[in-house]
Motif scaffolding. Sequence first.
Motif, PDB file in Angstrom:
ATOM      1  N   ALA A   1      59.916  59.000 129.741  1.00 13.53           N
ATOM      2  CA  ALA A   1      58.956  59.253 128.659  1.00 13.53           C
ATOM      3  C   ALA A   1      57.628  58.505 128.854  1.00 13.53           C
ATOM      4  CB  ALA A   1      59.587  58.905 127.311  1.00 13.53           C
ATOM      5  N   PRO A   2      57.633  57.224 129.268  1.00 17.66           N
ATOM      6  CA  PRO A   2      56.347  56.544 129.461  1.00 17.66           C
ATOM      7  C   PRO A   2      55.495  57.138 130.584  1.00 17.66           C
ATOM      8  CG  PRO A   2      58.137  54.952 129.236  1.00 17.66           C
ATOM      9  CD  PRO A   2      58.767  56.295 129.411  1.00 17.66           C
TER      10      PRO A   2
ATOM     11  N   ALA B   1      69.118  57.004 128.356  1.00 15.91           N
ATOM     12  CA  ALA B   1      68.522  55.813 128.942  1.00 15.91           C
ATOM     13  C   ALA B   1      67.356  56.156 129.856  1.00 15.91           C
ATOM     14  CB  ALA B   1      69.585  55.017 129.713  1.00 15.91           C
ATOM     15  N   PHE B   2      67.595  57.019 130.815  1.00 16.97           N
ATOM     16  CA  PHE B   2      66.541  57.334 131.781  1.00 16.97           C
ATOM     17  C   PHE B   2      65.385  58.066 131.105  1.00 16.97           C
ATOM     18  CE2 PHE B   2      64.481  59.338 135.407  1.00 16.97           C
ATOM     19  CZ  PHE B   2      64.537  58.331 136.362  1.00 16.97           C
ATOM     20  N   GLY B   3      65.717  59.006 130.212  1.00 16.75           N
ATOM     21  CA  GLY B   3      64.670  59.768 129.552  1.00 16.75           C
ATOM     22  C   GLY B   3      63.812  58.928 128.627  1.00 16.75           C
ATOM     23  N   SER B   4      64.456  58.093 127.813  1.00 14.54           N
ATOM     24  CA  SER B   4      63.729  57.311 126.810  1.00 14.54           C
ATOM     25  C   SER B   4      62.965  56.145 127.419  1.00 14.54           C
ATOM     26  CB  SER B   4      64.702  56.783 125.749  1.00 14.54           C
ATOM     27  OG  SER B   4      65.383  57.839 125.124  1.00 14.54           O
TER      28      SER B   4
ATOM     29  N   ARG C   1      52.826  61.213 130.152  1.00  9.86           N
ATOM     30  CA  ARG C   1      51.389  61.421 129.986  1.00  9.86           C
ATOM     31  C   ARG C   1      50.697  61.575 131.336  1.00  9.86           C
ATOM     32  NH1 ARG C   1      47.290  56.802 128.112  1.00  9.86           N
ATOM     33  NH2 ARG C   1      47.547  56.375 130.336  1.00  9.86           N
ATOM     34  N   GLU C   2      51.081  60.735 132.296  1.00  5.52           N
ATOM     35  CA  GLU C   2      50.464  60.816 133.620  1.00  5.52           C
ATOM     36  C   GLU C   2      50.731  62.178 134.262  1.00  5.52           C
ATOM     37  OE1 GLU C   2      50.559  58.573 137.980  1.00  5.52           O
ATOM     38  OE2 GLU C   2      51.627  57.699 136.261  1.00  5.52           O
ATOM     39  N   PHE C   3      51.966  62.666 134.124  1.00  9.78           N
ATOM     40  CA  PHE C   3      52.302  63.976 134.692  1.00  9.78           C
ATOM     41  C   PHE C   3      51.491  65.086 134.027  1.00  9.78           C
ATOM     42  CE2 PHE C   3      54.911  67.866 134.432  1.00  9.78           C
ATOM     43  CZ  PHE C   3      54.945  68.188 135.782  1.00  9.78           C
ATOM     44  N   LEU C   4      51.398  65.046 132.704  1.00  5.84           N
ATOM     45  CA  LEU C   4      50.674  66.095 131.978  1.00  5.84           C
ATOM     46  C   LEU C   4      49.166  65.996 132.174  1.00  5.84           C
ATOM     47  CD1 LEU C   4      52.812  66.160 128.724  1.00  5.84           C
ATOM     48  CD2 LEU C   4      52.786  67.843 130.575  1.00  5.84           C
ATOM     49  N   ASP C   5      48.665  64.803 132.452  1.00  8.49           N
ATOM     50  CA  ASP C   5      47.247  64.672 132.804  1.00  8.49           C
ATOM     51  C   ASP C   5      46.967  65.346 134.145  1.00  8.49           C
ATOM     52  OD1 ASP C   5      46.641  63.310 130.514  1.00  8.49           O
ATOM     53  OD2 ASP C   5      46.643  61.315 131.430  1.00  8.49           O
TER      54      ASP C   5
END
Length: 296
Positions: free
Chosen positions: A107-108, A100-103, A111-115
């Motif tokens: 997950a949304p 639940a928490f991951g999906s 992208r912000e973290f990897l940016d």
Amino acid sequence: MDWDKLRIFHAVAEAGSFTHAGETLNLSQSAVSRQISALEESLRAPLFHRHARGLILTEQGEVLFQTVREVFAKLTAAEARLAENRDRPTGLLRVTTTVAFGSVWLAPRAREFLDLYPDIRLEMLVDDEELDLSMREADCAIRMHSSKQPDLVQRHLLSVHIHVFASPAYLEKHGTPKNAADLDRHRIIVYGEDSHPPFPGINWLLESGASEGHKREPVLRLNNVYGILRAVENGLGLAAFPDYMAHESDKIVQVLPALEGPTFEAYFVYPEEMRNSKRISVFRDFLVKKVSDTQF
């Protein structure tokens, strides 16, 4: 003990056969077998029972495997720490959390973290069964309870509250319950009985406010909380969700706001040996900020 032979032994114990280990190591089956035989001879102890169906560790083999496995885990951790640039976090970060928490929530935001940290490679392992951080099955975890293990560091993230939700289409067709007793006449979706639930008391909605002698039967059991959310969004029935899930969906609305399920605490957890990892620290700080920015 020869390190190369121990490396091959570890691969064989993990794979359960000389052939599969050879494929992993890019060695022939006969070469792997010779190395294991040589290791057994040097130790003067059999490490495997040979069967037609594969290999099974002997008692001596099990002792050696546990030790070698721990050594490999520590070497992997050391390699990761050495690889991190002094000024810029880099490398693989393996995060485990519930489905639940991951999906739905994490997950949304990936992208912000990897940016922010493009040199980090993120691997998310979503599973309602917990992975063993001390054995480095993952680098860190977001768990829905506090940890009792002394070798794990934990940071409180949020208090998780559970409420009841449905889609507008379902409420238009079946009506809106006015109190918990009204749930006797509604279609309820719950978590699968034979599965490992992400938090205790997950199916409390089957009993809350039920009339005496009346047993509520769910319209659907599903062993995946994200799947339950999708079913509710599509009008199948009512279900209880953590508020952080409902916050991510514009297709469901809360019903019976005064009715609340079990509350529990979520924590960010990682092994003590990863305390100085820059990947861990920047990910922890990112999570804390994103949780504080979100109104659950």
